[in-house]
Motif scaffolding. Structure first.
Motif, PDB file in Angstrom:
ATOM      1  N   UNK A 240       0.855  -1.186   0.000  1.00  0.00           N
ATOM      2  CA  UNK A 240       0.000   0.000   0.000  1.00  0.00           C
ATOM      3  C   UNK A 240       0.892   1.237   0.000  1.00  0.00           C
ATOM      4  N   UNK A 241       0.612   2.159  -0.905  1.00  0.00           N
ATOM      5  CA  UNK A 241       1.415   3.380  -0.935  1.00  0.00           C
ATOM      6  C   UNK A 241       0.713   4.509  -0.192  1.00  0.00           C
ATOM      7  N   UNK A 242      -0.615   4.504  -0.284  1.00  0.00           N
ATOM      8  CA  UNK A 242      -1.425   5.459   0.458  1.00  0.00           C
ATOM      9  C   UNK A 242      -2.817   4.860   0.467  1.00  0.00           C
TER      10      UNK A 242
ATOM     11  N   UNK B 211       9.340   3.062  -0.641  1.00  0.00           N
ATOM     12  CA  UNK B 211       9.550   4.068   0.402  1.00  0.00           C
ATOM     13  C   UNK B 211       9.514   5.473  -0.183  1.00  0.00           C
TER      14      UNK B 211
ATOM     15  N   UNK C 218       2.036   2.966   7.415  1.00  0.00           N
ATOM     16  CA  UNK C 218       2.429   2.194   6.234  1.00  0.00           C
ATOM     17  C   UNK C 218       3.630   1.322   6.533  1.00  0.00           C
ATOM     18  N   UNK C 219       4.610   1.873   7.268  1.00  0.00           N
ATOM     19  CA  UNK C 219       5.846   1.120   7.505  1.00  0.00           C
ATOM     20  C   UNK C 219       5.656   0.055   8.564  1.00  0.00           C
TER      21      UNK C 219
ATOM     22  N   UNK D  38       0.909  13.467   8.220  1.00  0.00           N
ATOM     23  CA  UNK D  38       2.025  12.991   7.407  1.00  0.00           C
ATOM     24  C   UNK D  38       2.810  11.935   8.162  1.00  0.00           C
TER      25      UNK D  38
ATOM     26  N   UNK E 204       0.705   8.741   8.888  1.00  0.00           N
ATOM     27  CA  UNK E 204       0.457   7.923   7.694  1.00  0.00           C
ATOM     28  C   UNK E 204       1.668   7.076   7.349  1.00  0.00           C
ATOM     29  N   UNK E 205       2.861   7.694   7.377  1.00  0.00           N
ATOM     30  CA  UNK E 205       4.067   6.931   7.056  1.00  0.00           C
ATOM     31  C   UNK E 205       4.324   5.847   8.095  1.00  0.00           C
TER      32      UNK E 205
ATOM     33  N   UNK F 101       5.986   6.411  -1.028  1.00  0.00           N
ATOM     34  CA  UNK F 101       5.181   6.758   0.135  1.00  0.00           C
ATOM     35  C   UNK F 101       5.484   8.166   0.616  1.00  0.00           C
ATOM     36  N   UNK F 102       6.773   8.502   0.634  1.00  0.00           N
ATOM     37  CA  UNK F 102       7.152   9.840   1.059  1.00  0.00           C
ATOM     38  C   UNK F 102       6.575  10.873   0.108  1.00  0.00           C
TER      39      UNK F 102
ATOM     40  N   UNK G 179       2.880  11.349   0.745  1.00  0.00           N
ATOM     41  CA  UNK G 179       2.594  12.109   1.970  1.00  0.00           C
ATOM     42  C   UNK G 179       2.956  13.570   1.823  1.00  0.00           C
TER      43      UNK G 179
END
Lengths: 252, 224
Positions: free
Chosen positions: A67-69, A88, B95-96, B88, B91-92, A91-92, A95
């Protein structure tokens, strides 16, 4: 002859080819297959798991899907560690976009960003390209449900249905004849597994060998907030694999 | 606590009151701990330059995940930016790590983000309220604008009129209140507390968070 021009990623060969990029694409053709289908109700991704062992500790993290978002996910084919780096970064990027615009990142922009990174490794630095192809599944307000494919060269394209990894030509041929844009999400799930079954080596599809996810509307309510990513449950996979194993493809 | 005082330079406004940046927009936030639940409430006023009320639907409490909310008082623009930064980071994290943040962890992230700007701070004071995603244990904490946490087991307040808010909470708060009772107490505390402050009020919002239920209600108060 090719040997002389293939060690530096950033050099063209006399025939105008980038050998390292081609070798990377070749590496992916040995990886587990992944197939994606887009419908009006959502986008389905299904993939074949290559790493199977009773000793493997199955955690929540998936081998092929990520999942990326909330509104976008990828299926991976290729070198997983390369994929992790790119995921990674994606994802950054997603965001940062959301923090800056207070809006979920449009899918194409995310794909484009990732592909620019991949392209960089084919032109600068003398480093090898990423050995990963992605299938992006997502939804955004301006373009609705979308499916994109990217490869190590950094090229990407939008698709209604496509496949990457091992036997992807066979998969694409089946999709060409069986896929219809007006399919329901349920039909797409069934077709995805049917296609995987044809491209995998085994005669029957085992639920432990596949993974499936989708980015779709929750409760079929047409509202932005209800788009969500969902991994298929074990029960669902069992059911769908059973259907795929009993179904027969039309001969034409 | 840090406070900057800036005197308006132009001559036509010579006689205006000294402006404190923390009271430019106005806010009042309370968080309370109940029995296996937490409640967080805020007013809804948004004013400009103290005297002008510009909006009466300004939400100061932001949802991080189903069991974690953060309320921000102080300068509105910093409230918005900070809530985006918190989203922000969370959310990260989700996900991680494939799990939701615990409230204590989140409070530390907030504290870090604020302290990063130690010598040029965000003019916002947060209140974190949530339940541990696994055990359901309640957690609340308040913080000053450079991130000094003050976790308690009863209630925290922040805003322009902290003294009034402290007063009403001290008198009305009881331990181990059930969600509906907690709602009543925190709602009454908020409405009473903002009545003595011209910079907060104009209605309120209350969220009561329990393990499997979320109650969100808007309060009708004096619209002045």
């Amino acid at each position: 002859m090719a040997r002389r021009y293939d060690s530096h990623t950033t050099t063209f060969s006399p025939e105008g080819r980038l050998y390292q990029v081609e070798y990377a694409i070749e590496a992916i053709s040995h990886a587990g297959a992944a197939v994606g289908l887009r419908t009006n109700e959502g986008v389905v991704l299904a993939a074949e798991k290559k790493i199977l062992s009773k000793l493997l500790e199955t955690s929540v993290a998936s081998e092929k899907m990520c999942k990326l978002d909330d509104h976008v996910a990828v299926a991976v084919a290729g070198i997983n560690s390369d994929a992790n780096l790119l995921i990674n970064s994606a994802r950054l990027f997603a965001q940062r976009y959301a923090a800056g615009y207070s809006e979920p990142v449009p899918i194409e922009q995310l794909v484009h960003h990732l592909c620019d990174q991949k392209q960089g490794y084919t032109q600068f630095g003398g480093l090898r390209p990423f050995g990963v192809s992605f299938l992006f599944a997502g939804w955004d307000k301006s373009s609705g449900f979308q499916l994109y494919q990217s490869d190590p060269s950094g090229n990407y394209a939008g698709w209604t249905a496509t496949a990457i990894g091992a036997n992807n030509q066979a998969a694409q041929a089946i999709l060409k004849s069986e896929y219809a844009p007006s399919m329901s999400l349920n039909a797409a799930r069934k077709l995805a597994l049917k296609v995987l079954k044809q491209t995998m080596d085994s005669t029957i599809l085992m639920p432990e060998k596949v993974e499936m996810c989708e980015v779709a509307r929750a409760h079929e309510v047409p509202s932005e907030k209800h788009i969500r990513f969902r991994m298929a449950s074990d029960k669902e996979l069992e059911e769908l694999c059973g259907l795929a194993n009993s179904a027969t493809l039309p001969t034409s | 606590r840090l406070e900057t005082r800036a005197r308006r330079g132009d001559r036509s406004r010579r006689n205006s009151i000294a402006m404190s940046i923390m009271s430019y927009n106005g806010a009042a936030i309370i968080a309370m701990v109940g029995k296996n639940c937490v409640a967080i409430a805020s007013d809804l006023r948004f004013g400009i330059n103290q005297q002008q009320t510009t909006a009466v639907d300004m939400r100061k409490i932001h949802k991080i995940h189903d069991h974690l909310y953060v309320g921000l008082s102080g300068l509105a623009t910093d409230q918005t930016t900070l809530s985006q930064k918190f989203k922000f980071r969370h959310n990260l994290y989700e996900l991680r790590e494939n799990r939701k943040m615990k409230p204590e962890t989140f409070a530390h992230v907030v504290s870090n983000i604020l302290y990063e700007k130690r010598f040029g701070p965000y003019y916002a004071e947060p209140v974190v309220a949530g339940l541990d995603p696994e055990t359901g244990e309640p957690f609340i904490t308040g913080m000053d604008l450079i991130g000094a946490m003050a976790p308690t087991t009863n209630f925290v307040v922040c805003g322009n009129n902290e003294e009034s808010l402290f007063g009403v909470c001290e008198s009305m708060y009881k331990e181990n209140l059930e969600p509906e009772e907690l709602f009543e107490v925190i709602a009454q505390c908020l409405l009473a507390g903002v009545n003595r402050d011209c910079l907060s009020g104009w209605g309120g919002v209350v969220h009561v968070i329990s393990k499997d239920k979320l109650i969100t209600r808007t309060l009708k108060g004096r619209m002045d």
